[in-house]
Design a protein around this motif. Sequence first.
Motif, short mmCIF file in Angstrom:
data_model
loop_
_atom_site.label_atom_id
_atom_site.label_comp_id
_atom_site.label_asym_id
_atom_site.label_seq_id
_atom_site.Cartn_x
_atom_site.Cartn_y
_atom_site.Cartn_z
N ARG C 50 0.84 -1.32 0.13
CA ARG C 50 0.12 -0.05 0.04
C ARG C 50 0.87 1.25 0.07
NH1 ARG C 50 -5.14 -0.82 1.60
NH2 ARG C 50 -5.17 1.08 2.90
N ASN C 53 1.92 2.41 -3.70
CA ASN C 53 0.82 3.18 -4.57
C ASN C 53 0.23 4.20 -3.57
OD1 ASN C 53 -1.19 1.89 -3.20
ND2 ASN C 53 -2.14 0.98 -4.88
N LEU C 55 -1.35 4.48 -0.98
CA LEU C 55 -2.86 4.21 -0.19
C LEU C 55 -2.21 4.65 1.21
CD1 LEU C 55 -4.74 1.52 -2.17
CD2 LEU C 55 -5.08 3.88 -1.95
N ARG C 91 -0.54 6.02 -9.86
CA ARG C 91 -1.57 4.98 -9.43
C ARG C 91 -1.98 4.28 -10.82
NH1 ARG C 91 -4.62 8.17 -4.43
NH2 ARG C 91 -3.39 7.24 -2.79
N ALA C 92 -2.19 5.17 -11.76
CA ALA C 92 -3.00 4.46 -13.06
C ALA C 92 -2.05 3.56 -13.61
CB ALA C 92 -3.30 5.81 -13.87
N MET C 96 -3.85 -2.49 -9.14
CA MET C 96 -4.04 -2.89 -7.82
C MET C 96 -5.13 -4.17 -7.57
SD MET C 96 -2.80 -2.38 -4.47
CE MET C 96 -3.32 -2.73 -2.82
N PHE C 98 -7.15 -6.11 -4.67
CA PHE C 98 -7.46 -6.34 -3.30
C PHE C 98 -7.86 -7.58 -2.80
CE2 PHE C 98 -7.90 -1.91 -4.55
CZ PHE C 98 -7.26 -1.26 -3.77
N SER C 100 -10.34 -8.13 -0.67
CA SER C 100 -11.69 -8.15 -0.57
C SER C 100 -12.20 -7.56 -1.95
CB SER C 100 -12.13 -7.45 0.69
OG SER C 100 -11.59 -6.14 0.79
N ASN C 102 -13.15 -5.30 -3.54
CA ASN C 102 -13.50 -3.99 -3.49
C ASN C 102 -14.17 -3.21 -5.07
OD1 ASN C 102 -12.14 -4.18 -1.19
ND2 ASN C 102 -10.65 -2.62 -1.42
N LEU C 103 -14.79 -4.35 -5.54
CA LEU C 103 -15.59 -3.69 -6.66
C LEU C 103 -16.47 -2.64 -6.13
CD1 LEU C 103 -16.38 -7.35 -8.45
CD2 LEU C 103 -14.82 -5.49 -9.36
N GLY C 116 -12.07 3.11 -15.12
CA GLY C 116 -10.75 3.60 -15.14
C GLY C 116 -10.41 4.28 -16.56
N ARG C 164 -10.43 -5.36 -13.99
CA ARG C 164 -10.39 -3.92 -13.78
C ARG C 164 -9.20 -3.47 -13.71
NH1 ARG C 164 -13.39 -1.55 -8.57
NH2 ARG C 164 -11.56 -2.58 -7.47
N MET C 168 -6.54 -0.97 -17.23
CA MET C 168 -5.90 0.53 -17.12
C MET C 168 -4.32 0.17 -17.68
SD MET C 168 -7.67 2.55 -15.49
CE MET C 168 -6.59 3.62 -14.94
#
Lengths: 279, 217, 256, 234
Positions: C50, C53, C55, C91-92, C96, C98, C100, C102-103, C116, C164, C168
């Motif tokens: 994390r 990027n 976070l 970040r683009a 990443m 995750f 969980s 995170n959709l 994105g 997803r 990118m």
Amino acid sequence: MKFRTLVVAGAVALAALAGPASAKDWKTVTITLEGAYAPWNMTNPDGTLGGFEPELAKVLCERAKVECKLVASDWDGMIPALNAGKFDIIMDALSITDERKQVIDFTIPYAQTPAAFATTKASPLANAAGSGTEVKMDVGQTGVKEIDALKEAFKGKTIGIQAATVYAKFIYDNFGDTATVREYKTGADRDIDLQNGRIDLGFDDSVYFQSAFDAAKGELVFTGPQIVGPIWGAGEGLGVRKSDTDLRDMFSAAIKSALADGTVKTLSEKWFKTDVSPK
Amino acid sequence: MTLAVTAVALLIGAVLGAIVAAAKLSGNRVLSFLGSVYTTVFRGVPELLIIYLIYFGGSTAVTAIGQAMGYEGFLGLPSFAAGALAVGIISGSYQAEVFRGAYLAVAKGELEAASAIGMSRALRFRRIIMPQVLRYALPGVGNVWQLSLKDSALISVTGLAELMRTSQVAAGSTRQYFLFFIVGGALYLVLTSLSDQVFDRAERRANRSMPSAMGQV
Amino acid sequence: MPEVPRLSVRDIRKSFGSHEVLRGISLEARDGDVISLLGASGSGKSTFLRCINLLEVADGGEVWVDGEQIRMVQKGGRNRPASQKQVDHIRAELGMVFQSFNLWSHMTILQNVVEGPVHVLKRPRAECVEEAHALLRKVGIGDKADAYPAHLSGGQQQRAAIARALAMKPKVMLFDEPTSALDPELVGEVLRVMRALAEEGTTMLVVTHEMGFARNVSNRVAFMREGLVDSMGPPQEMFGAGASPAFRQFIGHFQA
Amino acid sequence: MDIAFLSSTMVTLLKALPVTLALFALSVTIGCVLALVIVWMRVGGNRYLAAFAKGYIFVFRGSPLLIQMFLVFYGLAQFDFIRNGPLWPLLREPFVCAVLSLALCTGGYSAEIFRGGIRSVPPREIEAARAIGMSGFLLVRRIIAPIALRYALPAYSTEVVLMMKSTSLASLVTVWEVTGVAQRLISHTYRTMEVFLCAAVIYLVLNFIVLQAMALLEHVLSRHLRAAPPAAKV
């Protein structure tokens, strides 16, 4: 059977709470006033009601040999509230008119006052035609010369009135088509808006205005003629429910005696600096 | 006066709310329909109108009942009773929804667990459902109290000398509109923030079995 | 001319309060590298990922992506990125995935994937939609484009999340324990997708507990312990005789 | 029941409907924008703006709308600098004052509702958006706002209904909307119950429509929460 008794008991208990309960022999009578129409009636800083009408009410109740209780309520709901049994008598500079006679009954009048326009001292509308004179008008009369002159002068202006008054009807009948009319819940609200310049003119009872001018510290003045006569009905009387003829007669007699011995005149001069007793 | 009206109104509302919530949850179609009508009507009509209707209509109704029972003359509903009743009926419609939501929030599993150890219906209601409903309902009731507190300002139209009417009359007679309404508004703020704290504390007490619920606010 | 590393991290430090989670970590990923990060819970693997990027903002150290350094400034006694714009742009370039998934729950799978490229990269929608369908087919959920995340199984959701991230066209893919939240029978379908990506030459940095993946797919394994890289090397070395005692003890738990 | 009277009352009251609807539409729109600004201040990170927003919400949620309305209408006009100020031609109008105070009030309530919505956005979904390089307005517009709106909608529809009802208070500052006209009718006819019942029916119908519209919106926005549509193959 049991249920019936219970309901009656409940209703009676509520009525006892209410105060304006009315047995046929009048022992206690509840009188309502607005409490915000000085000097007719007003709310004192300690919350009690004072002014011309509360003092006169005391005299009248003594003479009618009843206990009186004064309660404040809002002007625009008074007549329906009277008929709903909230109180027994309206004493709030209530003009005796035919329209109102259809729904409630009146005693004989205890006062009769002229009405007039008011505006701010600095307004271009101050000193409109007829200022300082009196114009007599009949019920429902329109097309009076002096009024037509005013109508021309007040074209496009905004006139503030207290809702549900005889004055409201007069303004709608005579000025409704050329001026904007705005109705307020109380006279004081209208006066402050007049002073603040949101409206150009106010129209109301002259003796009320006289005292409002004092409160406004000379910012407000009369303009145009004082309007008198039967157009305001037979004067200001007590309003009672149609069914309470006995109550009406009791108070009519009391008013008659208070007029005859000059009590009304004395109180009137104390509060209005002029005699408002009906001629 | 304002506090008295609101407190009485909240009580009336709590009783009405509980009855209506029970009706809506009863599963009886007629009862739940009546309950829905009640909550829809009293939440959908302006408070001002309801107060007027009860102020005028209430005493007409009382009088009519009285006369039907052979009682002569008029029976009045005093401003206090009419005002408290009106605000109470309104708050009842909101509280009904609060209670209903709270009841539905009680986990089914806990009820089953209660039945499983042989609790009777009444016992289950008293020991498991009620305490939880109260806990879930507390924030909602707090909101309704705030709502009622402010609704009580509308009772001024019936001539009851509560906070609002007092400031109005004072403003009118002194011409100090700004001053008196600011003072009136400030007093309401004090009332609402005080009651906020009371409810906060009550909520914290009621939530003591749920530490996770704390600290999130 | 020496090859520019896709990702280069130097001496990253991070503390939460008085607890020092990362005590100076350096790592370099060249084109096509697949690095598995192993370590016990609390060893700082996820925090490290994390920090790359941003976070989480590291207290010190440097991050270079494809030869570009993320500029940091000291502000109010704390290390902060100098430019949000640069952060967004970096970040683009880092995909990443995750633990969980995170959709975004309010969007369909297809919308999740094109979000994105269309709104961050400002590419034409039609083109992105076409690519998105291709990506979804590639991860094996081509028929789920119009479903909402809540309607998919965990394995399907994670594959959608990978799609997803891929949409990118990132320079490096970061995986944060991508299979830990999945039921055992769903782990395989996600690992298969990851293996396919590795075989295509995608540069990947994977925090995982899947020893099989670390051993058979990655070309380097890093073992983290107490905020430091304890040992690092090709899997045959790490899982072979030359492993550090700590790593040997760690993998011992998995072979029981 | 006096049908003729009821129907003529209804017709008179319906003539005031445009005023009520205008009050409602304007104050909800302005209030919504205001709420967005307030909520942005509240959660934006600037300490002073957040304190201001907190104070704003406290004041406007904690005091009765009626007092706020009187303050705006009668109170403000007492100051010379307002009366001589550039806004006076607007503030002179009762309608503008009513809209202003309604909007200010709903701004406070709605800001809290929106904040609740924002707080219920799963942090992980925000993180996922950051991870692909979203930030600032784009992040709010594409991810936070749509999710927050969905969560805030039930509470917000209650607030909208409250606003519809609150427009009735405008009659107290001389705006002749439905309740005001009802009161005027009563002052001519003295028939309280019938007139108020007609007015009550009008508000009920209006609120019913509003609630249906909100429910429809909610339905549209919650596709992702419903069970999957019957798939082609099961």
